[in-house]
Enzyme design. Structure first.
Site, PDB file in Angstrom:
ATOM      1  N   ASP A 124      10.156  -5.077  -5.679  1.00  0.00           N
ATOM      2  CA  ASP A 124       9.466  -5.978  -4.752  1.00  0.00           C
ATOM      3  C   ASP A 124       9.963  -7.394  -4.983  1.00  0.00           C
ATOM      4  O   ASP A 124      10.371  -7.747  -6.094  1.00  0.00           O
ATOM      5  CB  ASP A 124       7.942  -5.905  -4.941  1.00  0.00           C
ATOM      6  CG  ASP A 124       7.199  -6.277  -3.661  1.00  0.00           C
ATOM      7  OD1 ASP A 124       6.541  -5.396  -3.071  1.00  0.00           O
ATOM      8  OD2 ASP A 124       7.300  -7.452  -3.226  1.00  0.00           O
ATOM      9  N   ARG A 144      -8.361  18.996  47.639  1.00  0.00           N
ATOM     10  CA  ARG A 144      -9.119  17.752  47.526  1.00  0.00           C
ATOM     11  C   ARG A 144      -8.615  16.926  46.350  1.00  0.00           C
ATOM     12  O   ARG A 144      -8.553  17.415  45.240  1.00  0.00           O
ATOM     13  CB  ARG A 144     -10.618  18.036  47.371  1.00  0.00           C
ATOM     14  CG  ARG A 144     -11.253  18.496  48.657  1.00  0.00           C
ATOM     15  CD  ARG A 144     -12.634  19.007  48.403  1.00  0.00           C
ATOM     16  NE  ARG A 144     -12.612  20.163  47.504  1.00  0.00           N
ATOM     17  CZ  ARG A 144     -13.693  20.673  46.935  1.00  0.00           C
ATOM     18  NH1 ARG A 144     -14.880  20.125  47.156  1.00  0.00           N
ATOM     19  NH2 ARG A 144     -13.619  21.717  46.140  1.00  0.00           N
ATOM     20  N   CYS A 155     -12.883  17.132  40.708  1.00  0.00           N
ATOM     21  CA  CYS A 155     -13.816  16.704  39.660  1.00  0.00           C
ATOM     22  C   CYS A 155     -13.373  15.479  38.871  1.00  0.00           C
ATOM     23  O   CYS A 155     -14.104  14.490  38.803  1.00  0.00           O
ATOM     24  CB  CYS A 155     -14.074  17.849  38.695  1.00  0.00           C
ATOM     25  SG  CYS A 155     -14.931  19.202  39.481  1.00  0.00           S
ATOM     26  N   THR A 171       6.855   1.853   9.368  1.00  0.00           N
ATOM     27  CA  THR A 171       6.668   2.205  10.779  1.00  0.00           C
ATOM     28  C   THR A 171       7.559   1.316  11.634  1.00  0.00           C
ATOM     29  O   THR A 171       7.514   0.090  11.526  1.00  0.00           O
ATOM     30  CB  THR A 171       5.194   1.984  11.170  1.00  0.00           C
ATOM     31  OG1 THR A 171       4.380   2.789  10.317  1.00  0.00           O
ATOM     32  CG2 THR A 171       4.954   2.353  12.627  1.00  0.00           C
ATOM     33  N   ASN A 185     -16.321   5.262  21.132  1.00  0.00           N
ATOM     34  CA  ASN A 185     -17.201   4.095  21.147  1.00  0.00           C
ATOM     35  C   ASN A 185     -17.649   3.732  22.563  1.00  0.00           C
ATOM     36  O   ASN A 185     -18.810   3.386  22.790  1.00  0.00           O
ATOM     37  CB  ASN A 185     -16.513   2.904  20.469  1.00  0.00           C
ATOM     38  CG  ASN A 185     -16.422   3.101  18.966  1.00  0.00           C
ATOM     39  OD1 ASN A 185     -17.169   3.896  18.388  1.00  0.00           O
ATOM     40  ND2 ASN A 185     -15.505   2.398  18.333  1.00  0.00           N
ATOM     41  N   TYR A 198       0.824  -1.216   0.000  1.00  0.00           N
ATOM     42  CA  TYR A 198       0.000   0.000   0.000  1.00  0.00           C
ATOM     43  C   TYR A 198       0.856   1.264   0.000  1.00  0.00           C
ATOM     44  O   TYR A 198       0.691   2.145  -0.837  1.00  0.00           O
ATOM     45  CB  TYR A 198      -0.947  -0.005   1.214  1.00  0.00           C
ATOM     46  CG  TYR A 198      -2.111  -0.918   0.983  1.00  0.00           C
ATOM     47  CD1 TYR A 198      -3.241  -0.456   0.318  1.00  0.00           C
ATOM     48  CD2 TYR A 198      -2.060  -2.250   1.353  1.00  0.00           C
ATOM     49  CE1 TYR A 198      -4.294  -1.297   0.043  1.00  0.00           C
ATOM     50  CE2 TYR A 198      -3.115  -3.100   1.089  1.00  0.00           C
ATOM     51  CZ  TYR A 198      -4.233  -2.624   0.429  1.00  0.00           C
ATOM     52  OH  TYR A 198      -5.266  -3.453   0.155  1.00  0.00           O
ATOM     53  N   PHE A 214       2.543  16.099  35.232  1.00  0.00           N
ATOM     54  CA  PHE A 214       2.256  15.289  36.417  1.00  0.00           C
ATOM     55  C   PHE A 214       0.857  14.694  36.318  1.00  0.00           C
ATOM     56  O   PHE A 214       0.073  15.022  35.426  1.00  0.00           O
ATOM     57  CB  PHE A 214       2.428  16.150  37.677  1.00  0.00           C
ATOM     58  CG  PHE A 214       2.464  15.326  38.943  1.00  0.00           C
ATOM     59  CD1 PHE A 214       3.239  14.161  39.001  1.00  0.00           C
ATOM     60  CD2 PHE A 214       1.733  15.688  40.056  1.00  0.00           C
ATOM     61  CE1 PHE A 214       3.264  13.386  40.151  1.00  0.00           C
ATOM     62  CE2 PHE A 214       1.762  14.917  41.214  1.00  0.00           C
ATOM     63  CZ  PHE A 214       2.530  13.768  41.259  1.00  0.00           C
ATOM     64  N   LYS A 253       3.593  -8.624  -8.230  1.00  0.00           N
ATOM     65  CA  LYS A 253       3.436  -7.174  -8.070  1.00  0.00           C
ATOM     66  C   LYS A 253       4.300  -6.415  -9.087  1.00  0.00           C
ATOM     67  O   LYS A 253       3.877  -5.411  -9.651  1.00  0.00           O
ATOM     68  CB  LYS A 253       3.807  -6.742  -6.640  1.00  0.00           C
ATOM     69  CG  LYS A 253       2.831  -7.272  -5.595  1.00  0.00           C
ATOM     70  CD  LYS A 253       3.059  -6.640  -4.231  1.00  0.00           C
ATOM     71  CE  LYS A 253       2.068  -7.210  -3.234  1.00  0.00           C
ATOM     72  NZ  LYS A 253       2.111  -6.582  -1.924  1.00  0.00           N
ATOM     73  N   GLY A 309      -5.665  15.440  39.171  1.00  0.00           N
ATOM     74  CA  GLY A 309      -6.353  15.259  40.448  1.00  0.00           C
ATOM     75  C   GLY A 309      -7.481  16.264  40.515  1.00  0.00           C
ATOM     76  O   GLY A 309      -8.064  16.613  39.486  1.00  0.00           O
TER      77      GLY A 309
HETATM   78  N1  LIG Z   1      -0.965   0.520   4.989  1.00  0.00           N
HETATM   79  C1  LIG Z   1      -1.007   1.723   5.506  1.00  0.00           C
HETATM   80  O1  LIG Z   1      -2.022   2.423   5.420  1.00  0.00           O
HETATM   81  C2  LIG Z   1       0.193   2.322   6.196  1.00  0.00           C
HETATM   82  C3  LIG Z   1       0.181   3.674   6.537  1.00  0.00           C
HETATM   83  C4  LIG Z   1       1.306   4.240   7.117  1.00  0.00           C
HETATM   84  C5  LIG Z   1       2.413   3.434   7.396  1.00  0.00           C
HETATM   85  N2  LIG Z   1       2.400   2.091   7.072  1.00  0.00           N
HETATM   86  C6  LIG Z   1       3.604   1.316   7.331  1.00  0.00           C
HETATM   87  O2  LIG Z   1       4.308   1.195   6.097  1.00  0.00           O
HETATM   88  C7  LIG Z   1       4.949  -0.085   6.010  1.00  0.00           C
HETATM   89  C8  LIG Z   1       4.448  -0.809   4.780  1.00  0.00           C
HETATM   90  O3  LIG Z   1       3.050  -1.051   4.915  1.00  0.00           O
HETATM   91  P1  LIG Z   1       2.191  -1.661   3.739  1.00  0.00           P
HETATM   92  O4  LIG Z   1       0.789  -1.699   4.211  1.00  0.00           O
HETATM   93  O5  LIG Z   1       2.531  -0.963   2.490  1.00  0.00           O
HETATM   94  O6  LIG Z   1       2.786  -3.163   3.691  1.00  0.00           O
HETATM   95  P2  LIG Z   1       2.454  -4.325   2.645  1.00  0.00           P
HETATM   96  O7  LIG Z   1       2.561  -5.595   3.399  1.00  0.00           O
HETATM   97  O8  LIG Z   1       1.206  -4.009   1.881  1.00  0.00           O
HETATM   98  O9  LIG Z   1       3.664  -4.223   1.607  1.00  0.00           O
HETATM   99  C9  LIG Z   1       4.972  -4.543   1.895  1.00  0.00           C
HETATM  100  C10 LIG Z   1       5.636  -4.989   0.594  1.00  0.00           C
HETATM  101  O10 LIG Z   1       7.038  -5.139   0.826  1.00  0.00           O
HETATM  102  C11 LIG Z   1       7.478  -6.209   0.020  1.00  0.00           C
HETATM  103  N3  LIG Z   1       8.795  -6.662   0.496  1.00  0.00           N
HETATM  104  C12 LIG Z   1       9.108  -7.365   1.590  1.00  0.00           C
HETATM  105  N4  LIG Z   1      10.438  -7.571   1.644  1.00  0.00           N
HETATM  106  C13 LIG Z   1      10.986  -6.957   0.578  1.00  0.00           C
HETATM  107  C14 LIG Z   1      12.311  -6.794   0.091  1.00  0.00           C
HETATM  108  N5  LIG Z   1      13.369  -7.342   0.720  1.00  0.00           N
HETATM  109  N6  LIG Z   1      12.507  -6.100  -1.030  1.00  0.00           N
HETATM  110  C15 LIG Z   1      11.479  -5.553  -1.703  1.00  0.00           C
HETATM  111  N7  LIG Z   1      10.183  -5.689  -1.285  1.00  0.00           N
HETATM  112  C16 LIG Z   1       9.942  -6.356  -0.164  1.00  0.00           C
HETATM  113  C17 LIG Z   1       6.367  -7.221   0.146  1.00  0.00           C
HETATM  114  O11 LIG Z   1       6.405  -8.198  -0.904  1.00  0.00           O
HETATM  115  C18 LIG Z   1       5.138  -6.324   0.055  1.00  0.00           C
HETATM  116  O12 LIG Z   1       4.708  -6.173  -1.278  1.00  0.00           O
HETATM  117  C19 LIG Z   1       4.638  -0.790   7.321  1.00  0.00           C
HETATM  118  O13 LIG Z   1       5.686  -0.516   8.219  1.00  0.00           O
HETATM  119  C20 LIG Z   1       3.386  -0.114   7.813  1.00  0.00           C
HETATM  120  O14 LIG Z   1       3.234  -0.201   9.197  1.00  0.00           O
HETATM  121  C21 LIG Z   1       1.310   1.535   6.472  1.00  0.00           C
END
Ligand SMILES: NC(=O)c1ccc[n+]([C@@H]2O[C@H](COP(=O)([O-])OP(=O)(O)OC[C@H]3O[C@@H](n4cnc5c(N)ncnc54)[C@H](O)[C@@H]3O)[C@@H](O)[C@H]2O)c1
Length: 444
Positions: free
Chosen positions: A30, A337, A274, A130, A231, A10, A268, A35, A271
């Site tokens: 990738d 209090r 309320c 992340t 919620n 993503y 801190f 992909k 307290g």
């Molecule tokens: N999905 C979100 O909305 C979002 C938002 C902000 C941050 N993040 C962070 O971004 C990071 C990626 O998230 P994502 O949802 O895109 O992950 P994802 O699992 O959709 O994609 C990760 C991709 O990395 C590829 N990959 C793994 N090892 C590899 C390598 N050695 N060389 C090349 N490609 C490789 C995988 O095949 C996969 O296609 C994570 O750390 C996630 O926490 C995600």
């Protein structure tokens, strides 16, 4: 710029397509051949609004292509964006396996590039994934230095650039992000990231690497907390026969105390007469109506845990003569209090510390009515502990807790040549004091 994007999930897919559409020359990498082929066919490997058209457009124009060959990508780029996944392990810990592997691959390719082509252009590795604070500096930078055989910040750049996109609106979020955070090992590393986003309208924050990593966690933890809070409150309101949306309409309209920076600085414990009482009765009402409210039920225990941290800081100094500035539950009042400072004083007193307290707003003569009763039941020895001047506390104390912003107290606090100072409230000069001997911040 010529950019490699590692990981076409993503984040990587959206970053690659959007950067390509901004005029950069992008190579996506990738390990998943499906992909890679999809991108090269001008198709998106993820389902997202607008991403299909965008990938088709930039692949067609030649601005984006994909490969599984790390060397090929590195040879043709000056910046690498790492967007591989960092999923949870079964025990909840963060899986850094993909990060480590891709970092090794990038390092090896850079070493190769430098050896064969005598490349002098400095490459910058930018982590978008992340990861917990410290991961970049302590885990990934050493991997890069070892495999490249050079020094980070000298021979190559390193940055952390967390992604704030939301799945579903990620293309829109890329071009109009809430902020741009650049964690930089050195200024040229940050400059390389800045150049990538030239034209993206958002405030830019340039910070140290671990701060950038932590910001992402602060955001996501807060977003989860907000949803859970809304919620739980909705469920309690429903059980009590109240329209929760009407409640939240008014709640959200309050931009002074609710949707605002108010109450969001580490300091801190809370307290007063309320908050503790009202949280207790709300949780009780929820439980009586069989509504589970784990977040609300843990607010007071969280507050106690924070107070305990202050006691532990005193214990760790090994000193016995303690001073406390501030006693009322917040500055400018003599209301004692449920004051967390009274609770703190009581705990220290109970543990046998030799305590002196000063609070200009609280003097025995002014302890009337409810407050006098409160002191007499909670801290009957207060009279012996209260000092009528700041100096008497400073003369007595080996360790001093500061829980007030009273200007007279702030002006009298020593700079490294008096008692150990435990800052409970993040003093106005906390940043400057951080390097002074004998200064301890409660949570900073
Ligand atoms: N999905 C979100 O909305 C979002 C938002 C902000 C941050 N993040 C962070 O971004 C990071 C990626 O998230 P994502 O949802 O895109 O992950 P994802 O699992 O959709 O994609 C990760 C991709 O990395 C590829 N990959 C793994 N090892 C590899 C390598 N050695 N060389 C090349 N490609 C490789 C995988 O095949 C996969 O296609 C994570 O750390 C996630 O926490 C995600």
């Amino acid at each position: 710029m010529r950019v490699s994007v590692f990981g076409l999930g993503y984040v990587g897919c959206v970053s690659a397509a959007c950067l390509a559409s901004m005029g950069h020359e992008v190579i996506g990498v990738d390990v998943n051949q499906v992909k890679v082929d999809l991108v090269n066919d001008g198709k998106a490997p993820v389902v997202e609004e607008r991403i299909g058209e965008l990938i088709a457009e930039v692949v067609h124009s030649g601005a984006l292509r994909a490969t599984d060959d790390v060397h090929e990508a590195i040879m043709g780029s000056e910046v690498s964006l790492v967007c591989v996944g960092t999923p949870s392990e079964p025990n909840g810990s963060l899986c850094t396996t993909y990060l480590e592997r891709v970092t090794e691959q990038i390092g090896a390719a850079l070493a190769e590039r430098n050896k064969h082509s005598g490349h002098s252009e400095r490459h910058t590795v930018v982590f978008r994934s992340t990861m917990l604070p410290g991961t970049c500096l302590n885990l990934l930078v050493p991997i890069l230095e070892k495999s490249i055989g050079g020094t980070a910040g000298v021979d190559f750049g390193v940055a952390v650039n967390p992604e704030f996109l939301r799945e579903g609106t990620s293309v829109q979020d890329f071009f109009d992000p809430p902020k741009t955070v650049i964690g930089e090992l050195d200024p040229p590393s940050g400059d390389a990231v800045l150049a990538l986003y030239d034209g993206v309208p958002s405030e830019v924050f340039r910070v140290p690497l671990p701060t950038a990593e932590a910001i992402k966690y602060a955001d996501n933890a807060f977003h989860g907390l907000k949803i859970g809070f809304a919620n739980e409150l909705g469920a309690v309101c429903h059980a009590l026969g109240v329209d929760s949306h009407q409640v939240m309409d008014v709640f959200l309209a309050d931009r002074k105390l609710n949707i605002s920076p108010a109450y969001l600085r580490p300091g801190f414990a809370f307290g007063g007469s309320c908050l503790p009482k009202d949280l207790r009765s709300l949780v009780y009402a929820a439980q009586r109506a069989d509504v589970s409210v784990p977040i609300l039920a843990h607010v007071l225990p969280s507050n106690s845990a924070h107070l305990k941290r202050a006691v532990e800081l005193v214990e760790r100094t090994g000193k016995r003569r303690v001073g406390l500035f501030g006693l009322s539950f917040k500055p400018g009042t003599d209301d004692l209090r449920e004051s967390p400072l009274v609770e703190l004083a009581e705990r220290l007193f109970g543990k046998g510390y030799d305590l002196r307290i000063h609070d200009a707003n609280v003097s025995l003569s002014r302890l009337l009515g409810a407050n006098r009763d409160y002191i007499e039941t909670r801290l009957p020895h207060l009279a012996h502990l209260l000092a009528d001047s700041i100096d008497k506390v400073l003369e007595h104390a080996e360790v001093c807790l500061v829980g007030t912003r009273d200007p007279a107290v702030l002006a009298a606090l020593p700079h490294g040549d008096g008692p150990v100072l435990i800052d409970l409230i993040h003093l106005p000069d906390a940043e400057a004091r951080r390097t002074e001997p004998g200064y301890i911040g409660l949570a900073w």
